[in-house]
Design an enzyme around this catalytic site. Structure first.
Site, PDB file in Angstrom:
ATOM      1  CD  GLU A 146      -3.015   0.904   2.300  1.00  0.00           C
ATOM      2  OE1 GLU A 146      -3.840   1.821   2.458  1.00  0.00           O
ATOM      3  OE2 GLU A 146      -2.997  -0.126   3.010  1.00  0.00           O
ATOM      4  N   GLY A 176      -8.611   5.465   7.171  1.00  0.00           N
ATOM      5  CA  GLY A 176      -9.456   5.282   8.335  1.00  0.00           C
ATOM      6  C   GLY A 176      -8.918   4.236   9.291  1.00  0.00           C
ATOM      7  N   GLY A 177      -8.347   3.149   8.737  1.00  0.00           N
ATOM      8  CA  GLY A 177      -7.853   2.064   9.576  1.00  0.00           C
ATOM      9  C   GLY A 177      -6.353   2.008   9.736  1.00  0.00           C
ATOM     10  CB  SER A 178      -3.638   1.319   8.068  1.00  0.00           C
ATOM     11  OG  SER A 178      -3.954   1.455   6.687  1.00  0.00           O
ATOM     12  CB  THR A 179      -1.276   6.204   9.055  1.00  0.00           C
ATOM     13  OG1 THR A 179      -0.685   7.347   8.433  1.00  0.00           O
ATOM     14  CG2 THR A 179      -0.365   5.746  10.181  1.00  0.00           C
ATOM     15  CD  GLN A 180      -0.910   3.066   4.488  1.00  0.00           C
ATOM     16  OE1 GLN A 180      -1.511   4.013   3.997  1.00  0.00           O
ATOM     17  NE2 GLN A 180      -1.523   2.151   5.222  1.00  0.00           N
TER      18      GLN A 180
END
Length: 402
Positions: A146, A176-180
């Site tokens: 991702e 909303g659920g993760s950050t990269q």
């Protein structure tokens, strides 16, 4: 000679049969990528022009559409969005056009059996469509891919992949659920000081790239809200039992009063302003998010998704043009929102928490300085900034991310 014409005919037939790579005699080709996120499902329909088979294709245009809620809540999203693909792509191109769905944090957070059941239903929808359905066309994308594919998208759109200078930009994506976070390190110290799993290599158009990249599951904006409130574990997976969540705004508290029931025990939590809110959200970040050595320098980062949305809602940037901000601008606006909730009440009861979380994530999490400049963008050259375009390249060219 007749045999030459026969060879040409066979080559053309093979080219058409071995979809999806575009044939030399047909430089235009399409790709359909579904982004099944935690808060919505999006369809990206790309039209490419391949002028030279050994060079980067030219992106002619993108058609983008989104529906809510996410796939985990509404499994009929792909069927609705395929109707848009039929209207956009010429009918004689349908059987040559691949359709691919990649699910992200929303499905990664679900129990495996439930996620697989949803993906199976989507595959059945795809199989009944007139489009080309490749192997592994419906899957859950891992966090590393991702981040890498979002980096490919932004650097393709900004022209950095065309350059021989190896100058690129980093990316920050807040879902909303993760950050990269993903960038091309300039310093060997960044690579050597990072956990081994945070370094990814891939091949693209005769170049090999070694990126620093990591996806933090459970540190997306919505998951962080729940974790801050105690309704979700810091890893984004361990739900605690809660029966009621009620939010009201009061000028007296300058923030959100939450009446929460955890395991039938009621308690009231009141975040009185920026400082206490910052203290609470730091618990979700400190010790979890790694600080790469290099971000303390002068690397250029593009930030999008909820970074962009919250900056627009609080007046930091214009919604149509985006813009550049410093990390300290998020901090300053977070303080204003938290201490003047009446002014921002109509936007969202969570705006104080969201802006404080973004500030804390950038500073305490990734380690950016106050004067670090971020380019906030929803689109670059009228194309959405997300991993979807990079994933389409991955499908056509096999980037071999490892």
């Amino acid at each position: 000679p007749p045999q030459d014409w026969l060879m040409v005919a066979v080559a053309v037939a093979l080219c058409q049969a071995l979809i999806p790579l575009p044939c030399k005699h047909e430089p235009d080709f399409y790709g359909v990528m579904f982004d099944a996120g935690s808060t919505g499902t999006r369809i990206h329909i790309y039209k490419f022009i391949q002028k030279d088979p050994v060079e980067l294709p030219v992106l002619d245009n993108e058609m983008y559409h989104a529906v809510k809620p996410g796939l985990s809540a509404y499994k009929d999203n792909p069927e609705e969005l395929l109707k848009i693909a039929k209207k956009t792509i010429p009918e004689d191109e349908w059987k040559r056009t691949p359709v691919v769905l990649k699910a992200t944090a929303g499905l990664r957070l679900l129990p495996e059996d439930k996620a697989n059941a949803l993906l199976k239903e989507v595959r059945e929808v795809f199989d009944e469509s007139p489009f080309f359905v490749p192997n592994n066309s419906v899957s859950i994308m891992n966090g590393t891919n991702e981040g890498v594919l979002a980096w490919v998208t932004v650097n393709f759109l900004t022209g950095h992949l065309y350059s021989n200078t190896r100058r690129t930009v980093g990316i920050l994506d807040l879902g909303g659920g993760s950050t990269q976070i993903t960038f091309l390190p300039k310093s060997k110290k960044t690579v050597h000081s990072a956990p081994p799993s945070y370094i990814a290599k891939f091949n693209l158009f005769n170049n090999t790239y070694q990126l620093y990249t990591h996806s933090y599951l459970g540190n997306g904006l919505y998951a962080a809200r729940l974790a801050t409130l105690g309704a979700l574990g810091a890893d984004g997976r361990k739900f605690r039992t809660f029966y009621h969540l009620f939010c009201v705004l009061t000028q007296k508290c300058f923030s959100v009063i939450l009446l929460i029931s955890f395991s039938r025990r009621w308690q009231i939590i009141c975040y009185a302003g920026y400082k206490l809110c910052y203290y609470e959200v730091m618990k979700v970040i400190k010790g979890i998010v790694h600080q790469p050595y290099e971000v303390k320098g002068s690397s250029i980062f593009y930030a999008f998704s909820y970074y962009f949305d919250r900056a627009v809602e609080t007046g930091l940037i214009d919604s149509s043009r985006g813009g550049r901000v410093e990390v300290r601008d998020f901090k300053k606006r977070a303080k204003e929102v938290c201490n003047k909730m009446a002014k921002y009440r109509a936007i969202s009861p969570f705006l104080c928490m969201d802006m404080t979380y973004i500030t804390c994530l950038l500073k305490e999490g990734f380690g950016f300085k106050d004067n670090t400049v971020l380019q906030l963008a929803k689109k670059v050259n009228n194309v959405e900034t997300s991993w979807a375009l990079g994933a389409t390249f991955d499908y056509f060219r096999n980037l071999n991310i490892h």
